[in-house]
Design an enzyme around this catalytic site. Structure first.
Site, PDB file in Angstrom:
ATOM      1  N   LYS A  39      44.139 -84.748 124.834  1.00 56.47           N
ATOM      2  CA  LYS A  39      43.594 -84.234 126.090  1.00 56.47           C
ATOM      3  C   LYS A  39      42.922 -85.389 126.838  1.00 56.47           C
ATOM      4  CE  LYS A  39      43.924 -79.575 124.481  1.00 56.47           C
ATOM      5  NZ  LYS A  39      43.434 -78.580 123.539  1.00 56.47           N
ATOM      6  N   HIS A  85      37.990 -79.882 124.277  1.00 55.48           N
ATOM      7  CA  HIS A  85      37.801 -80.075 125.723  1.00 55.48           C
ATOM      8  C   HIS A  85      36.527 -80.846 126.056  1.00 55.48           C
ATOM      9  CE1 HIS A  85      41.190 -77.432 126.467  1.00 55.48           C
ATOM     10  NE2 HIS A  85      40.702 -76.681 125.497  1.00 55.48           N
ATOM     11  N   SER A 123      38.286 -72.760 126.100  1.00 55.16           N
ATOM     12  CA  SER A 123      39.420 -73.328 126.819  1.00 55.16           C
ATOM     13  C   SER A 123      39.858 -72.498 128.013  1.00 55.16           C
ATOM     14  CB  SER A 123      40.587 -73.571 125.870  1.00 55.16           C
ATOM     15  OG  SER A 123      40.814 -72.453 125.043  1.00 55.16           O
TER      16      SER A 123
HETATM   17  C1  LIG Z   1      44.306 -77.902 122.457  1.00 59.01           C
HETATM   18  C2  LIG Z   1      43.352 -77.311 121.491  1.00 59.01           C
HETATM   19  C3  LIG Z   1      43.530 -77.447 120.113  1.00 59.01           C
HETATM   20  C4  LIG Z   1      44.791 -78.020 119.524  1.00 59.01           C
HETATM   21  O1  LIG Z   1      44.859 -79.389 119.683  1.00 59.01           O
HETATM   22  P1  LIG Z   1      46.290 -80.098 119.732  1.00 59.01           P
HETATM   23  O2  LIG Z   1      46.028 -81.511 119.434  1.00 59.01           O
HETATM   24  O3  LIG Z   1      46.825 -79.850 121.102  1.00 59.01           O
HETATM   25  O4  LIG Z   1      47.129 -79.432 118.678  1.00 59.01           O
HETATM   26  C5  LIG Z   1      42.544 -76.985 119.274  1.00 59.01           C
HETATM   27  N1  LIG Z   1      41.445 -76.383 119.756  1.00 59.01           N
HETATM   28  C6  LIG Z   1      41.255 -76.194 121.074  1.00 59.01           C
HETATM   29  C7  LIG Z   1      40.013 -75.516 121.547  1.00 59.01           C
HETATM   30  C8  LIG Z   1      42.205 -76.638 121.978  1.00 59.01           C
HETATM   31  O5  LIG Z   1      42.031 -76.436 123.281  1.00 59.01           O
END
Ligand SMILES: *Cc1c(COP(=O)(O)O)cnc(C)c1O
Length: 401
Positions: A244, A213, A185
């Site tokens: 996302k 992602h 990320s």
């Molecule tokens: C954003 C994210 C999460 C968490 O997901 P949410 O639905 O926002 O709680 C888990 N793993 C990674 C790699 C992320 O970027």
């Protein structure tokens, strides 16, 4: 009245402030989009994970309204009591079918957040008989889930399959679980999933892929990292998030139906929480239809062109782009203060790009985390690149003077 407890916290907050590490909230007044109003000002934003530009898509907004008409606002209870609606069940079936080319006998389970989904998987599969092999740059939710699972944890260095192979070979644990982000990320690079999966198959280990992602963005049909690498295996446990690229909220785990049935029995982050509002699950079916369809294809193609345009427009000498083919295109500045200064200059020029500092990233790799979205235009991405080129040139001149 200020108690000693509050005074102690205040002192620690001041220390964070002094180190330039105190985080602050900004208030967005408008929908998630390339141009947003923040704290009363119009800004061109490069910070969201809304990679396909679906967060404010009119068809999804419409589906949310339809969902509220059908199901009302709240689910009223946890899934295993009475909160599991037809919308949740339909979404899970759609998600399982969507990732089916990559898994054996798949079933999917919808969670309120990705953070909870990771915690659920790791705690349900972890324990005294389990060893977890965790990639060094994994997301905080995977790190916390592994700790909470009370398994023995081995952290292997970023992208280092040889180190992982050694650890797996030395392990006598009954259950081995390799855990990795697919797209990192803060760097945007990809985990070597084919090599990791081969190691897991060889050593009889699960491979948990956190595709937060990648889902919706990677792969020709947006099925994510497994499609990107053409992987299929009964050893895979897949976690995709839906807040996302999918533009709404929540997450899902897809795996062999037996794994999902086990989560249903054991995952406390699923069992002891109120099911998320059914209207979200209802709207996510529209989001999935967009991702799978022609429009999703076009949005992914446009995003790829924007990524290419951004890289080509940058002419950096000292600051560095991370080798990333994804929508996460960090620009490494180095130490904290200059990174903050660049972010502040961008901000003054009406561009919103977050500066990411340690401890979120390693010391001396403070960076601007640029994220691109299919809703950006070439002109907008070009504007950011030109600004960065100009700031770097100015910083070099200042340093030389
Ligand atoms: C954003 C994210 C999460 C968490 O997901 P949410 O639905 O926002 O709680 C888990 N793993 C990674 C790699 C992320 O970027």
């Amino acid at each position: 009245m200020t108690t000693a407890l509050i005074q102690a916290l205040d002192a620690q907050l001041q220390q964070l402030e002094a180190k330039g590490l105190r985080r602050k909230l900004r208030i967005a007044e408008t929908a998630c989009a390339p141009t947003v109003q923040v704290d009363g000002r119009d800004m061109l934003a490069f910070c969201s994970n809304d990679y396909l530009g679906l967060a404010a898509h009119p068809k999804i907004a419409e589906a949310l309204c339809e969902g509220v008409a059908l199901y009302g606002a709240g689910s009223g209870a946890s899934h295993l009591i009475s909160g599991h609606t037809r919308a949740h069940a339909q979404l899970e079936e759609r998600l399982a079918a969507f990732v089916a080319p990559h898994l054996e006998s798949p079933r999917a389970m919808y969670f309120s957040t990705g953070f909870m989904a990771n915690q659920a998987i790791l705690t349900a599969l972890g324990g005294a008989d389990t060893e977890i092999f965790s990639e060094a740059l994994n997301h905080a939710s995977l790190i916390d889930g592994a700790r909470l699972s009370r398994s023995k944890i081995h952290v292997y260095p970023h992208g280092d399959c040889d180190a992982l192979a050694g650890l797996l070979a030395a392990s006598t644990a009954a259950i081995k679980l390799v855990v990795t982000d697919s797209v990192f990320s803060m760097d945007g690079d990809l985990a070597p999933l084919p090599e990791l999966l081969a190691l897991c198959e060889q050593h009889g280990a699960w491979l948990l892929v956190d595709d937060a992602h990648g889902f919706g963005v990677l792969g020709e049909n947006g099925r994510g990292a497994l499609e990107h690498f053409s992987l299929r295996s009964p050893y895979l446990i897949y976690m995709g998030t839906l807040g996302k690229a999918a533009g709404v909220s929540g997450a899902f785990v897809a795996a062999h139906e037996t794994v999902i049935e086990w989560l249903l029995q054991k995952a406390r982050a699923y069992i002891y929480t109120t099911a998320s509002p059914p209207l979200l699950a209802h709207a996510l079916m529209t989001s999935l239809a967009i991702i799978e369809g022609e429009e999703g294809m076009q949005r992914r193609a446009h995003l790829q062109e924007l990524i290419r345009h951004f890289k080509q427009s940058l002419a950096l000498q000292h600051w560095q782009l991370v080798p990333s083919m994804t929508a996460i295109q960090p620009v490494i500045i180095g130490s904290n203060v200059p990174a903050m200064q660049v972010a502040a200059r961008l901000h003054a020029d009406g561009m919103w790009v977050p500066a990411i500092r340690p401890p979120t990233v390693p010391v001396d790799t403070a960076r601007l985390r640029v994220t691109l979205s299919a809703s950006h235009t070439f002109e907008q991405v070009g504007r950011l690149a030109q600004a960065l080129n100009a700031y770097e040139a100015a910083a070099l001149t200042e340093a030389a003077a």
